[in-house]
Design a protein around this motif. Sequence first.
Motif, short mmCIF file in Angstrom:
data_model
loop_
_atom_site.label_atom_id
_atom_site.label_comp_id
_atom_site.label_asym_id
_atom_site.label_seq_id
_atom_site.Cartn_x
_atom_site.Cartn_y
_atom_site.Cartn_z
N TRP A 10 0.73 -1.00 0.44
CA TRP A 10 -0.25 0.02 0.13
C TRP A 10 0.95 1.73 -0.06
CZ3 TRP A 10 -4.24 -1.64 4.19
CH2 TRP A 10 -4.68 -2.36 3.64
N SER A 36 2.41 2.30 -3.36
CA SER A 36 1.96 1.88 -4.62
C SER A 36 0.87 3.10 -4.28
CB SER A 36 0.53 1.59 -4.21
OG SER A 36 -0.47 1.68 -3.50
N ASN A 37 1.08 3.96 -2.83
CA ASN A 37 0.02 5.26 -2.86
C ASN A 37 1.10 7.05 -3.41
OD1 ASN A 37 -0.61 8.16 -1.49
ND2 ASN A 37 0.97 7.64 0.03
N VAL A 79 -0.43 6.40 -7.30
CA VAL A 79 -2.31 6.34 -7.31
C VAL A 79 -2.79 7.85 -6.62
CG1 VAL A 79 -4.27 5.18 -6.93
CG2 VAL A 79 -2.32 3.94 -7.45
N ARG A 120 -4.78 10.18 -3.99
CA ARG A 120 -5.47 9.00 -2.50
C ARG A 120 -6.82 9.05 -2.92
NH1 ARG A 120 -3.80 10.26 1.90
NH2 ARG A 120 -5.13 10.97 3.57
N TRP A 171 -6.79 5.64 -3.51
CA TRP A 171 -5.77 4.78 -2.90
C TRP A 171 -6.41 4.80 -2.00
CZ3 TRP A 171 -3.01 5.80 1.62
CH2 TRP A 171 -2.09 5.03 2.70
#
Length: 65
Positions: A39, A42-43, A46, A48, A51
Motif C-alpha cells: 500500500w 502504491s501511494n 495512485v 489519494r 488509494w
Amino acid sequence: IWRYDGELVSIFRLQGNDYMPQRTSLAFPKLTTQLLTEWMESNPRVKRTEWLRQIRAWARAIQEI
C-alpha cells in the motif's frame, strides 16, 4: 507500532520492555507487513482518493470472510 522506513513497513509489539517485530498487526490480524508495504509503495502512483478507496474495499472484503 507500525514503522515505515521509506522501503518497508514493520510492525512491532511491546513484550515486556522490548518491542518485538511481528508479521501481523495485533489490532488488525489480517493486516500484514507485506500488505502495508504494498500500500505504501502504491501511494505515490495512485491518486489519494483511489488509494483510500482500495484500502476501504479491502477492509470491507475481509469483514465478509
